[in-house]
Design a protein around this motif. Structure first.
Motif, PDB file in Angstrom:
ATOM      1  N   UNK A 185      -7.342 -11.860  -8.834  1.00  0.00           N
ATOM      2  CA  UNK A 185      -7.024 -10.556  -8.272  1.00  0.00           C
ATOM      3  C   UNK A 185      -5.975 -10.662  -7.181  1.00  0.00           C
ATOM      4  N   UNK A 186      -5.727  -9.546  -6.539  1.00  0.00           N
ATOM      5  CA  UNK A 186      -4.726  -9.480  -5.480  1.00  0.00           C
ATOM      6  C   UNK A 186      -5.285  -8.670  -4.317  1.00  0.00           C
ATOM      7  N   UNK A 187      -5.012  -9.148  -3.105  1.00  0.00           N
ATOM      8  CA  UNK A 187      -5.378  -8.404  -1.905  1.00  0.00           C
ATOM      9  C   UNK A 187      -4.085  -7.968  -1.233  1.00  0.00           C
ATOM     10  N   UNK A 188      -3.967  -6.680  -0.994  1.00  0.00           N
ATOM     11  CA  UNK A 188      -2.778  -6.137  -0.348  1.00  0.00           C
ATOM     12  C   UNK A 188      -3.199  -5.313   0.854  1.00  0.00           C
ATOM     13  N   UNK A 189      -2.720  -5.694   2.028  1.00  0.00           N
ATOM     14  CA  UNK A 189      -3.070  -4.969   3.237  1.00  0.00           C
ATOM     15  C   UNK A 189      -2.262  -5.489   4.407  1.00  0.00           C
ATOM     16  N   UNK A 190      -1.612  -4.607   5.163  1.00  0.00           N
ATOM     17  CA  UNK A 190      -0.779  -5.045   6.291  1.00  0.00           C
ATOM     18  C   UNK A 190      -1.611  -5.730   7.368  1.00  0.00           C
ATOM     19  N   UNK A 191      -1.067  -6.824   7.897  1.00  0.00           N
ATOM     20  CA  UNK A 191      -1.803  -7.604   8.898  1.00  0.00           C
ATOM     21  C   UNK A 191      -1.114  -7.502  10.254  1.00  0.00           C
ATOM     22  N   UNK A 192      -1.929  -7.237  11.268  1.00  0.00           N
ATOM     23  CA  UNK A 192      -1.429  -7.159  12.641  1.00  0.00           C
ATOM     24  C   UNK A 192      -2.535  -7.540  13.607  1.00  0.00           C
ATOM     25  N   UNK A 201      -6.564 -11.330  14.182  1.00  0.00           N
ATOM     26  CA  UNK A 201      -5.727 -10.490  13.344  1.00  0.00           C
ATOM     27  C   UNK A 201      -6.658  -9.616  12.495  1.00  0.00           C
ATOM     28  N   UNK A 202      -6.102  -8.575  11.912  1.00  0.00           N
ATOM     29  CA  UNK A 202      -6.900  -7.703  11.059  1.00  0.00           C
ATOM     30  C   UNK A 202      -5.963  -6.934  10.133  1.00  0.00           C
ATOM     31  N   UNK A 203      -6.540  -6.246   9.140  1.00  0.00           N
ATOM     32  CA  UNK A 203      -5.729  -5.326   8.343  1.00  0.00           C
ATOM     33  C   UNK A 203      -5.471  -4.104   9.211  1.00  0.00           C
ATOM     34  N   UNK A 204      -4.209  -3.930   9.549  1.00  0.00           N
ATOM     35  CA  UNK A 204      -3.811  -2.922  10.522  1.00  0.00           C
ATOM     36  C   UNK A 204      -2.725  -2.043   9.892  1.00  0.00           C
ATOM     37  N   UNK A 205      -3.147  -0.872   9.394  1.00  0.00           N
ATOM     38  CA  UNK A 205      -2.202  -0.007   8.672  1.00  0.00           C
ATOM     39  C   UNK A 205      -1.191   0.653   9.600  1.00  0.00           C
ATOM     40  N   UNK A 206      -1.507   0.747  10.877  1.00  0.00           N
ATOM     41  CA  UNK A 206      -0.611   1.400  11.821  1.00  0.00           C
ATOM     42  C   UNK A 206       0.478   0.454  12.325  1.00  0.00           C
ATOM     43  N   UNK A 207       0.094  -0.770  12.716  1.00  0.00           N
ATOM     44  CA  UNK A 207       1.046  -1.681  13.348  1.00  0.00           C
ATOM     45  C   UNK A 207       1.224  -3.010  12.611  1.00  0.00           C
ATOM     46  N   UNK A 208       0.595  -3.171  11.467  1.00  0.00           N
ATOM     47  CA  UNK A 208       0.668  -4.442  10.753  1.00  0.00           C
ATOM     48  C   UNK A 208       1.917  -4.591   9.907  1.00  0.00           C
ATOM     49  N   UNK A 209       2.150  -5.828   9.457  1.00  0.00           N
ATOM     50  CA  UNK A 209       3.257  -6.132   8.550  1.00  0.00           C
ATOM     51  C   UNK A 209       2.698  -6.331   7.146  1.00  0.00           C
ATOM     52  N   UNK A 210       3.458  -5.898   6.151  1.00  0.00           N
ATOM     53  CA  UNK A 210       3.014  -5.992   4.764  1.00  0.00           C
ATOM     54  C   UNK A 210       2.564  -7.406   4.428  1.00  0.00           C
ATOM     55  N   UNK A 211       1.449  -7.509   3.716  1.00  0.00           N
ATOM     56  CA  UNK A 211       0.918  -8.825   3.352  1.00  0.00           C
ATOM     57  C   UNK A 211       0.247  -8.739   1.987  1.00  0.00           C
ATOM     58  N   UNK A 212       0.525  -9.730   1.138  1.00  0.00           N
ATOM     59  CA  UNK A 212      -0.051  -9.777  -0.212  1.00  0.00           C
ATOM     60  C   UNK A 212      -0.529 -11.194  -0.495  1.00  0.00           C
ATOM     61  N   UNK A 213      -1.772 -11.312  -0.939  1.00  0.00           N
ATOM     62  CA  UNK A 213      -2.367 -12.591  -1.333  1.00  0.00           C
ATOM     63  C   UNK A 213      -2.895 -12.478  -2.754  1.00  0.00           C
ATOM     64  N   UNK A 214      -2.503 -13.409  -3.608  1.00  0.00           N
ATOM     65  CA  UNK A 214      -3.043 -13.485  -4.968  1.00  0.00           C
ATOM     66  C   UNK A 214      -4.112 -14.577  -4.990  1.00  0.00           C
ATOM     67  N   UNK A 215      -5.247 -14.288  -5.623  1.00  0.00           N
ATOM     68  CA  UNK A 215      -6.294 -15.307  -5.682  1.00  0.00           C
ATOM     69  C   UNK A 215      -6.741 -15.540  -7.123  1.00  0.00           C
ATOM     70  N   UNK A 216      -7.188 -16.750  -7.358  1.00  0.00           N
ATOM     71  CA  UNK A 216      -7.716 -17.155  -8.671  1.00  0.00           C
ATOM     72  C   UNK A 216      -8.953 -18.005  -8.441  1.00  0.00           C
TER      73      UNK A 216
END
Length: 305
Positions: A185-192, A201-216
């Motif tokens: 799968x894939x996890x997509x969530x801005x991190x700040x 750090x946390x998933x921060x939709x207001x001040x975070x930067x785009x981040x994508x992780x693919x996992x298997x």
């Protein structure tokens, strides 16, 4: 350094203009460092200080003052390095657990940089300043595995650009809590920064930067754990740790984003940077390096199977 803006370069931001102008003169300076110089009022246009969003005009006289390099006060130390590869441009290292990459508050000795200063002498890039010579990227203190260090500024700029556009291959292996029903799968969530706990750090939709992780999922283990491969599309601070925790699969041993205590005595999270691949700065060929799983990780997998 003094430059005069011509018709071909009018209308672009001052930092981008300076980066291009320096490159034309075969001067290697990162754009991030140029932005720092602008903030420090070391860049003047037509005799006046400008802000980073200034767009140059035809015939602008641009003056950029670069301070003399500070003498490095970090001491070289004869610390063994697990070197996977080395040439005149780069050195690829398999970092051990508990070793800090570069000096910072509380860690001014025993770091990768201290060891590199001894091993490489003066052959390290200077773009990232006196505390981080050669360091183009890093991994956490308790994460093991592959990092690349640059021996000159041209190599540093070339690899940093690949990091910026997310074209570098970075594959990690981790042991996480809870088994999976879906095997990839894939996890997509801005991190700040966490709004309350600034050390996290946390998933921060207001001040975070785009981040994508693919996992298997490599294997669902016994005792409620899983062995996974995570491939980074971006490279934010604590990205894998934050993203996997966000889908209820925190890393085993991670007492920041997972359970505070574990019955398995570990030194931080079970996370290993196994594969690193990029275009070589001189040969322009794709190269890929792999670090074997550390002993503690292999032993832990055996216990959990």
């Amino acid at each position: 350094m003094t430059f005069t803006v011509d018709e071909a370069t009018k209308g672009i931001r001052i930092d981008k203009y300076l980066a291009q102008a320096c490159e034309e003169k075969d001067i290697t300076i990162s754009r991030s460092y140029l932005q720092t110089l602008i903030k420090e009022q070391a860049v003047w246009v037509n005799g006046k200080v400008v802000k980073a969003n200034y767009k140059v005009c035809v015939k602008d006289q641009v003056v950029c003052t670069i301070p003399q390099p500070k003498k490095l006060e970090i001491e070289p130390e004869d610390i063994p390095l697990d070197i996977l590869y080395e040439d005149n441009d780069i050195i690829v290292i398999n970092k051990g657990k508990g070793m800090v990459v570069h000096p910072a508050a509380g860690h001014y000795s025993g770091t990768i940089v201290n060891a590199l200063l001894y091993h490489c002498r003066d052959n390290l890039s200077g773009i990232n300043g006196v505390l981080r010579p050669g360091i183009v990227h890093r991994i956490d203190m308790n994460t093991t595995g592959v990092i690349v260090v640059c021996k000159n500024d041209k190599a540093h700029t070339f690899i940093a650009e690949q990091l910026k556009v997310h074209s570098i291959t970075r594959k990690y292996e981790a042991i996480v809590y809870n088994t999976f029903s879906t095997m990839e799968g894939m996890v997509e969530g801005p991190i700040g920064r966490h709004p309350i706990d600034r050390k996290k750090m946390c998933i921060n939709h207001k001040n975070g930067k785009d981040a994508i992780t693919h996992y298997r999922v490599i294997e669902n283990l016994g005792k409620g754990f899983a062995h996974v491969e995570c491939q980074l599309e971006t490279g934010r601070t604590h990205q894998i740790r934050v993203h996997m925790a966000s889908i209820s699969h925190p890393l085993l041993g991670d007492d920041v984003y997972g359970p505070a205590k574990s019955k398995y005595k570990l030194q931080g999270q079970a996370l290993h940077a196994r594969v690193l691949g990029f275009i070589h700065p001189t040969t322009k060929a794709y190269v890929e390096f792999e670090a074997p799983l550390p002993d503690y990780f292999v032993e832990l997998l055996e216990k959990l199977k």
